[in-house]
Write an enzyme that holds these catalytic residues in place. Structure first.
Site, PDB file in Angstrom:
ATOM      1  N   ARG A   1       1.048  -0.989  -0.084  1.00  0.00           N
ATOM      2  CA  ARG A   1      -0.252  -0.047   0.064  1.00  0.00           C
ATOM      3  C   ARG A   1       0.773   1.099  -0.035  1.00  0.00           C
ATOM      4  NH1 ARG A   1      -1.488   1.461   4.711  1.00  0.00           N
ATOM      5  NH2 ARG A   1      -2.360  -0.452   5.400  1.00  0.00           N
TER       6      ARG A   1
ATOM      7  N   TYR B   1     -15.729  17.824 -14.921  1.00  0.00           N
ATOM      8  CA  TYR B   1     -16.359  16.166 -15.230  1.00  0.00           C
ATOM      9  C   TYR B   1     -17.472  15.924 -14.031  1.00  0.00           C
ATOM     10  CZ  TYR B   1     -16.620  11.341 -14.230  1.00  0.00           C
ATOM     11  OH  TYR B   1     -16.817   9.932 -14.060  1.00  0.00           O
TER      12      TYR B   1
ATOM     13  N   LYS C   1      -7.952   7.113 -19.177  1.00  0.00           N
ATOM     14  CA  LYS C   1      -8.287   7.597 -20.388  1.00  0.00           C
ATOM     15  C   LYS C   1      -7.163   7.366 -21.355  1.00  0.00           C
ATOM     16  CE  LYS C   1     -12.380   8.590 -18.438  1.00  0.00           C
ATOM     17  NZ  LYS C   1     -12.355   8.750 -17.286  1.00  0.00           N
TER      18      LYS C   1
HETATM   19  C1  LIG Z   1     -11.711  14.749 -16.926  1.00  0.00           C
HETATM   20  C2  LIG Z   1     -11.785  13.798 -15.999  1.00  0.00           C
HETATM   21  N1  LIG Z   1     -11.343  13.976 -14.836  1.00  0.00           N
HETATM   22  C3  LIG Z   1     -11.542  12.816 -13.821  1.00  0.00           C
HETATM   23  C4  LIG Z   1     -12.311  11.746 -14.061  1.00  0.00           C
HETATM   24  C5  LIG Z   1     -12.691  10.576 -13.247  1.00  0.00           C
HETATM   25  O1  LIG Z   1     -11.760   9.569 -13.497  1.00  0.00           O
HETATM   26  P1  LIG Z   1     -11.942   7.894 -12.866  1.00  0.00           P
HETATM   27  O2  LIG Z   1     -13.332   7.527 -13.859  1.00  0.00           O
HETATM   28  O3  LIG Z   1     -10.607   7.433 -13.401  1.00  0.00           O
HETATM   29  O4  LIG Z   1     -12.264   7.758 -11.465  1.00  0.00           O
HETATM   30  C6  LIG Z   1     -12.752  11.478 -15.389  1.00  0.00           C
HETATM   31  C7  LIG Z   1     -13.712  10.408 -15.958  1.00  0.00           C
HETATM   32  O5  LIG Z   1     -14.595  10.512 -16.703  1.00  0.00           O
HETATM   33  C8  LIG Z   1     -12.607  12.757 -16.323  1.00  0.00           C
HETATM   34  O6  LIG Z   1     -13.198  12.755 -17.533  1.00  0.00           O
END
Ligand SMILES: Cc1ncc(COP(=O)(O)O)c(C=O)c1O
Length: 380
Positions: free
Chosen positions: A47, A99, A198
């Protein structure tokens, strides 16, 4: 070393024991100690630290032009870790087009723990300056935003934020641009956040997140939280992201090339009401976008005429673009944020137009992609 070389080699040396070129996946939760409190090479418990994760963290730091990287179990876990730097009653200023999951974390979870949030248009540094209060400890922005692809001048906002007496931290979510296109730490940000789910992962096969900083004291606080809270990725996830990152530059170039072909179809299409893309001449912040982003990236958004009925029909009619959430993989995806990824913003100041369609343009053959979208538009 240049970016393309760092993407393949940073943090990764051939294994000193056997010469393995690819970083081994260290499936171990614990490590033998040579004596009480004498761990070998600083590894005690996974961890806290794991060699596969360490390779990824060092690679991330190099790519973002930072000094320290931290891998977390998801983009939201990374965001949550940053917000745990805050004390109760701190004021956090965030972009009004972040987001949906970030908005949900701030608005529905962290408010309950005594944090105070305001959401402003960060594309206007003046609005940021006006919204800073004596209690503001952190400013959170996303650029380009998800899903409107609004662009914030990171350098201008950094100047405003750092001129404030409290010295709030400036955090930039760099998920859409990736460090290949944009490097927020070099423009004045204190912390870079990623959903590595992503483009960094790039193959839609892993959920993961990251933080990168320059400052050692800040790193130590975040590393303490990474260990104390424990939202860490497993070694296999770290390996998958490391492998994905090796091709990030070639993928990003191809995403942008294919996006250009899609834009050529959409820009004069009679069914398209509005087009959004950071490097498109119609983009309101194109000057800043061209200054701080190497290309416009692989996400194209547009509002189709006819509202929700039309947008749903369109996304249900594509054959190569897969109707799915997420973005940044080699395959093309299509979605309606108002009904899918951004459902949690319904009824809030961040509600998304029901006719808005988000494309994550993949690296397939561009003519196939254009043809697919063309036939789906005909049905909308
Ligand atoms: C710009 C952005 N930030 C953060 C996140 C969150 O990431 P995660 O889905 O890996 O938790 C996303 C998810 O779509 C995103 O598009």
């Amino acid at each position: 070393m240049k970016f393309e070389t760092l993407a393949i080699h940073a943090g990764q040396e051939p294994d000193p024991n056997n010469g393995a070129v690819m970083t081994p996946v260290y499936f171990t939760s614990t490590y033998m100690q040579d004596g009480v409190g004498k761990p070998r090479q600083g590894y005690e418990y996974s961890r806290t630290k794991n060699p596969t994760r360490k390779a990824l963290e060092d690679c991330l730091a190099a790519l973002e032009g930072g000094s320290f990287g931290l891998a977390l179990s998801s983009g939201l876990a990374a965001a949550d870790t940053v917000l745990r730097l805050m004390d109760k009653d701190a004021h956090v200023l965030a972009g009004n087009d972040v987001y949906g999951g970030t908005f949900r974390l701030f608005d529905k979870v962290l408010r309950r723990f005594g944090l105070d949030f305001d959401f402003v248009d960060t594309t206007d540094p003046e609005s940021v300056a006006e919204a800073l209060t004596p209690r503001t400890r952190l400013v959170w922005l996303e650029t380009p935003t998800n899903p409107y692809l609004r662009v914030t001048d990171i350098r201008a906002v950094a100047e405003v934020v750092h001129a404030h007496a409290n010295h709030p931290l400036l955090v930039v979510d760099n998920t859409f641009a990736t460090p290949y296109l944009q490097r927020p730490l070099e423009l004045g940000a204190d912390i870079v956040v990623h959903s590595m789910t992503k483009y960094l992962g790039g193959h839609s096969d892993v959920v993961s997140g990251a933080l990168v900083v320059k400052d050692q004291a800040l790193y130590e606080k975040l590393a303490f939280l990474q260990n104390a809270v424990g939202a860490v990725p497993g070694p296999m996830d770290c390996f998958l992201v490391l492998r994905g990152i090796k091709t990030l530059p070639v993928r990003m170039d191809r995403h942008a090339e294919n996006a250009a072909a899609i834009l050529a179809l959409l820009e004069n299409h009679p069914k398209v009401e509005r087009l959004m893309y950071p490097h498109h001449p119609s983009h309101p912040q194109i000057k800043v976008a061209k200054q701080q982003m190497k290309s416009g990236g692989g996400i194209v958004c547009f509002i189709v005429k006819g509202g929700q009925k039309s947008s749903h029909k369109l996304v249900e009619s594509t054959k190569i673009f897969t109707l799915a959430e997420s973005l940044g993989g080699v395959e093309s995806l299509i979605e309606v944020p108002a009904a899918m990824t951004h459902l949690s913003t319904a009824g809030s100041q961040m509600e998304v137009d029901p006719g808005l369609i988000r494309l994550s343009v993949g690296i397939e053959n561009k003519d196939d992609l254009v043809q697919d979208l063309e036939q789906a538009l005909a049905k909308a």
